[in-house]
Scaffold this motif. Structure first.
Motif, PDB file in Angstrom:
ATOM      1  N   TYR A 186       0.842  -1.203   0.000  1.00  0.00           N
ATOM      2  CA  TYR A 186       0.000   0.000   0.000  1.00  0.00           C
ATOM      3  C   TYR A 186       0.879   1.255   0.000  1.00  0.00           C
ATOM      4  CZ  TYR A 186      -2.723   3.798   2.105  1.00  0.00           C
ATOM      5  OH  TYR A 186      -3.278   5.017   2.387  1.00  0.00           O
ATOM      6  N   LEU A 187       1.913   1.261   0.856  1.00  0.00           N
ATOM      7  CA  LEU A 187       2.753   2.460   0.986  1.00  0.00           C
ATOM      8  C   LEU A 187       3.650   2.675  -0.232  1.00  0.00           C
ATOM      9  CD1 LEU A 187       3.757   2.195   4.750  1.00  0.00           C
ATOM     10  CD2 LEU A 187       2.299   3.952   3.720  1.00  0.00           C
ATOM     11  N   LYS A 188       4.016   1.574  -0.854  1.00  0.00           N
ATOM     12  CA  LYS A 188       4.897   1.665  -2.019  1.00  0.00           C
ATOM     13  C   LYS A 188       4.287   2.601  -3.067  1.00  0.00           C
ATOM     14  CE  LYS A 188       8.425  -0.851  -4.073  1.00  0.00           C
ATOM     15  NZ  LYS A 188       9.441  -0.275  -3.255  1.00  0.00           N
ATOM     16  N   SER A 189       2.974   2.439  -3.263  1.00  0.00           N
ATOM     17  CA  SER A 189       2.314   3.255  -4.280  1.00  0.00           C
ATOM     18  C   SER A 189       2.202   4.715  -3.855  1.00  0.00           C
ATOM     19  CB  SER A 189       0.926   2.687  -4.571  1.00  0.00           C
ATOM     20  OG  SER A 189       0.183   2.685  -3.376  1.00  0.00           O
ATOM     21  N   ARG A 190       2.465   4.990  -2.555  1.00  0.00           N
ATOM     22  CA  ARG A 190       2.356   6.376  -2.075  1.00  0.00           C
ATOM     23  C   ARG A 190       3.672   6.908  -1.528  1.00  0.00           C
ATOM     24  NH1 ARG A 190      -1.961   3.502  -1.864  1.00  0.00           N
ATOM     25  NH2 ARG A 190      -4.040   4.433  -2.070  1.00  0.00           N
ATOM     26  N   GLU A 191       4.736   6.216  -1.837  1.00  0.00           N
ATOM     27  CA  GLU A 191       6.032   6.543  -1.234  1.00  0.00           C
ATOM     28  C   GLU A 191       6.434   7.997  -1.489  1.00  0.00           C
ATOM     29  OE1 GLU A 191       9.073   3.666  -2.091  1.00  0.00           O
ATOM     30  OE2 GLU A 191      10.442   4.583  -0.621  1.00  0.00           O
ATOM     31  N   SER A 192       6.063   8.512  -2.641  1.00  0.00           N
ATOM     32  CA  SER A 192       6.491   9.881  -2.968  1.00  0.00           C
ATOM     33  C   SER A 192       5.781  10.917  -2.091  1.00  0.00           C
ATOM     34  CB  SER A 192       6.218  10.171  -4.438  1.00  0.00           C
ATOM     35  OG  SER A 192       4.861   9.915  -4.698  1.00  0.00           O
ATOM     36  N   SER A 193       4.629  10.539  -1.487  1.00  0.00           N
ATOM     37  CA  SER A 193       3.881  11.531  -0.693  1.00  0.00           C
ATOM     38  C   SER A 193       4.184  11.455   0.805  1.00  0.00           C
ATOM     39  CB  SER A 193       2.377  11.356  -0.876  1.00  0.00           C
ATOM     40  OG  SER A 193       2.060  10.793  -2.092  1.00  0.00           O
ATOM     41  N   ILE A 194       4.945  10.478   1.255  1.00  0.00           N
ATOM     42  CA  ILE A 194       5.176  10.395   2.714  1.00  0.00           C
ATOM     43  C   ILE A 194       6.417  11.194   3.114  1.00  0.00           C
ATOM     44  CG2 ILE A 194       3.923   8.242   3.118  1.00  0.00           C
ATOM     45  CD1 ILE A 194       6.518   6.698   2.994  1.00  0.00           C
ATOM     46  N   CYS A 195       6.490  11.547   4.401  1.00  0.00           N
ATOM     47  CA  CYS A 195       7.581  12.399   4.895  1.00  0.00           C
ATOM     48  C   CYS A 195       8.912  11.627   4.871  1.00  0.00           C
ATOM     49  CB  CYS A 195       7.253  12.915   6.296  1.00  0.00           C
ATOM     50  SG  CYS A 195       7.362  11.672   7.581  1.00  0.00           S
ATOM     51  N   PRO A 196      10.034  12.341   4.899  1.00  0.00           N
ATOM     52  CA  PRO A 196      11.331  11.666   4.816  1.00  0.00           C
ATOM     53  C   PRO A 196      11.539  10.645   5.932  1.00  0.00           C
ATOM     54  CG  PRO A 196      11.603  14.059   4.645  1.00  0.00           C
ATOM     55  CD  PRO A 196      10.166  13.817   4.929  1.00  0.00           C
ATOM     56  N   ASP A 197      11.016  10.984   7.142  1.00  0.00           N
ATOM     57  CA  ASP A 197      11.165  10.055   8.261  1.00  0.00           C
ATOM     58  C   ASP A 197      10.433   8.747   7.967  1.00  0.00           C
ATOM     59  OD1 ASP A 197      12.489   9.821  10.629  1.00  0.00           O
ATOM     60  OD2 ASP A 197      10.748  10.390  11.856  1.00  0.00           O
ATOM     61  N   CYS A 198       9.248   8.883   7.372  1.00  0.00           N
ATOM     62  CA  CYS A 198       8.463   7.688   7.054  1.00  0.00           C
ATOM     63  C   CYS A 198       9.136   6.861   5.957  1.00  0.00           C
ATOM     64  CB  CYS A 198       7.046   8.066   6.637  1.00  0.00           C
ATOM     65  SG  CYS A 198       5.985   8.315   8.057  1.00  0.00           S
ATOM     66  N   GLU A 215       1.685  15.974   9.521  1.00  0.00           N
ATOM     67  CA  GLU A 215       0.410  16.329   8.892  1.00  0.00           C
ATOM     68  C   GLU A 215       0.217  15.599   7.557  1.00  0.00           C
ATOM     69  OE1 GLU A 215      -3.004  18.232   9.487  1.00  0.00           O
ATOM     70  OE2 GLU A 215      -1.309  18.738  10.776  1.00  0.00           O
ATOM     71  N   LYS A 216       1.248  15.677   6.714  1.00  0.00           N
ATOM     72  CA  LYS A 216       1.073  15.168   5.343  1.00  0.00           C
ATOM     73  C   LYS A 216       0.891  13.651   5.288  1.00  0.00           C
ATOM     74  CE  LYS A 216       4.787  14.944   2.499  1.00  0.00           C
ATOM     75  NZ  LYS A 216       6.092  15.242   1.872  1.00  0.00           N
ATOM     76  N   CYS A 217       1.297  12.945   6.340  1.00  0.00           N
ATOM     77  CA  CYS A 217       1.162  11.476   6.320  1.00  0.00           C
ATOM     78  C   CYS A 217      -0.198  11.004   6.839  1.00  0.00           C
ATOM     79  CB  CYS A 217       2.270  10.828   7.142  1.00  0.00           C
ATOM     80  SG  CYS A 217       3.913  11.154   6.478  1.00  0.00           S
ATOM     81  N   GLN A 218      -0.961  11.918   7.465  1.00  0.00           N
ATOM     82  CA  GLN A 218      -2.210  11.481   8.109  1.00  0.00           C
ATOM     83  C   GLN A 218      -3.232  10.870   7.134  1.00  0.00           C
ATOM     84  OE1 GLN A 218      -1.941  11.194  11.464  1.00  0.00           O
ATOM     85  NE2 GLN A 218       0.055  12.055  10.947  1.00  0.00           N
ATOM     86  N   PRO A 219      -3.497  11.544   5.984  1.00  0.00           N
ATOM     87  CA  PRO A 219      -4.485  10.921   5.079  1.00  0.00           C
ATOM     88  C   PRO A 219      -4.016   9.561   4.570  1.00  0.00           C
ATOM     89  CG  PRO A 219      -3.768  13.098   4.279  1.00  0.00           C
ATOM     90  CD  PRO A 219      -3.007  12.839   5.515  1.00  0.00           C
ATOM     91  N   ILE A 220      -2.733   9.427   4.412  1.00  0.00           N
ATOM     92  CA  ILE A 220      -2.198   8.135   3.927  1.00  0.00           C
ATOM     93  C   ILE A 220      -2.403   7.055   4.989  1.00  0.00           C
ATOM     94  CG2 ILE A 220      -0.067   6.956   3.189  1.00  0.00           C
ATOM     95  CD1 ILE A 220       0.778   9.767   2.103  1.00  0.00           C
TER      96      ILE A 220
END
Ligand code: HAM
Length: 425
Positions: A186-198, A215-220
């Protein structure tokens, strides 16, 4: 101007000054009484353990081991670490001391300092005190509920307000690998939108992505698959039973599907306790869970276990914010005032007589003015002040002053302990 050479306490570490000891004492008293009631034996383990114990027990990829441990090399070239938490050391002790042959479940509790090289901020220190409870040798879900209940009861007894328990299950080796795969894809497809720490967490321990506060990781996170939907039958029914027990004892909990904890040893139930009221912070007061594989992982027999620990500094700051008093100081009923060197000598002797008779007496031998001493007696709320001057010391008598009425009488020094004891009754 500040003196450049002045020593200061190490960053993130602090003194517990006499005026704060009452909070720590109150917490210790409540915790030790509850431990005794539930049949826990106290254990102390060394502050220092082999680094490998923590690396293996807590997990090499965890922040605690990777970034936060105080490591040291001895002259004999041993790699040791200051304990960042107690559980690994207690498991080591359980195995080393053959505690599996004692009647199980074996219940242990502890209270002492831990060390983590974290960025100091409110509620986060580099030396902090933990107390905790661990139960070995019982896999039943009732134990999970009992551990939660113990912490809830401690906080209730301390009168902390608006307590809430967050709970989740992290599954076990049957179901977690599959869930991790699911989460990864699931995260692979959204990797570009998650924070550097994630992005880093994604590679090292994908479950930790769920813990992200950015903040930016919450919807994901919200749309991510949830582990509770993917537990195996055993983990599912274990978790259901824990919740049923909590319902039965009417503890307020919420399911938090993102609760994954920062230590790798957990299986099945994980939980944290918070206070939601004003002054409460987003930091957990306590956290824990089941760790059925840790004893075996640290080369012991396969032994189920469950436990939790709480941070004392966070509790103390909440007690202060919520105007909760610390342990009561014992009352000062008698004050001993003295004038002159002979009176001081007699005073030292008299103080010992009171101590032997278990009557608390305050004094300020350093002071010589009667007025200053009477003021001090007043401040301490003493009922009687015993006044011993040069003349009284020579005559073998002492003046007993009733602090409320100001009335004074003279009694023999050999009889003053008995007389005062009688008047205090
Ligand atoms: P933990 O969540 O890492 O769990 O720590 C437990 C508690 O210690 C936290 O909830 C917090 O109150 C306090 N704490 C942690 N780090 C700090 C810090 N830097 N400054 C102040 N307080 C802190 C454990 O340590 C596990 N050993 C708990 C456990 C026991 N699990 C099973 N048995």
């Amino acid at each position: 101007m500040a003196n450049k050479n002045k020593f200061q306490s190490v960053t993130g570490m602090h003194d517990i000054l006499p005026e704060d000891q009452k909070y720590y004492r109150k917490i210790y008293d409540v915790v030790s009484n509850i431990a005794e009631f539930y049949g826990f034996g106290k254990i102390d383990t060394p502050i220092v353990e082999e680094t490998e114990l923590f690396a293996k027990g807590i997990g090499l990829a965890t922040d605690v081991v990777k970034k936060e441990m105080y490591n040291l090399k001895t002259k004999g070239d041993d790699s040791l670490s200051l304990r960042p938490e107690w559980t690994a050391g207690i498991v080591r002790s359980y195995i080393e001391n053959g505690m599996h042959s004692l009647p199980q479940p074996l219940k242990l509790w502890y209270f002492g300092p831990c060390y983590r090289y974290e960025r100091p901020q409110a509620g986060r220190y580099r030396q902090f005190w933990q107390f905790g409870f661990e139960i070995f040798g019982e896999s039943s879900s009732v134990i999970d509920a009992q551990i939660i209940q113990i912490f809830y009861n401690i906080f209730k007894e301390l009168k902390l307000k608006d307590l809430i328990i967050e709970i989740n299950s992290v599954g076990d080796s049957n179901c977690r690998p599959y869930y991790k795969k699911l989460l990864s894809s699931y995260l692979k497809s959204r990797e570009s939108s998650i924070c550097p720490d994630c992005k880093r967490r994604f590679k090292e321990n994908v479950l930790r992505v769920l813990d992200c506060k950015e903040e930016k990781c919450q919807p994901i996170k919200t749309e991510a698959p949830q582990i509770l939907d993917h537990l195996c039958d055993e983990c599912h029914s274990h978790f259901k039973e824990v919740l049923e027990f909590l319902d039965e004892i009417e503890l307020p909990y919420t399911l938090n599907p993102y609760l994954v904890r920062g230590l790798d040893y957990y299986t099945k139930t994980v939980f944290e306790l918070f206070s939601e009221s004003e002054g409460g912070c987003k930091n957990a007061l306590a956290g824990g869970g089941r760790y059925d594989k840790l004893v075996k992982l640290l080369r012991g027999r396969d032994t189920p276990a469950c436990g939790a620990a709480a941070g004392t500094e966070r509790i103390v700051s909440l007690m202060k914010a919520q105007d909760i008093e610390g342990a009561k100081e014992p009352e000062t009923q008698i004050f001993l005032a003295q004038l002159g060197s002979m009176a001081k000598r007699k005073g030292l002797w008299l103080l010992e007589e009171f101590r032997k008779s278990k009557v608390r007496v305050a004094e300020s031998f350093g002071k010589n003015s009667l007025k200053a001493q009477l003021n001090r007696a007043d401040k301490l709320g003493a009922k009687y002040t015993l006044i011993l001057g040069q003349k009284e010391a020579l005559d073998g008598v002492v003046i007993v002053r009733n602090m409320k009425t100001g009335k004074q009488d003279v009694v023999k020094i050999d009889e003053v302990v008995a007389i005062v004891k009688k008047r205090l009754k």
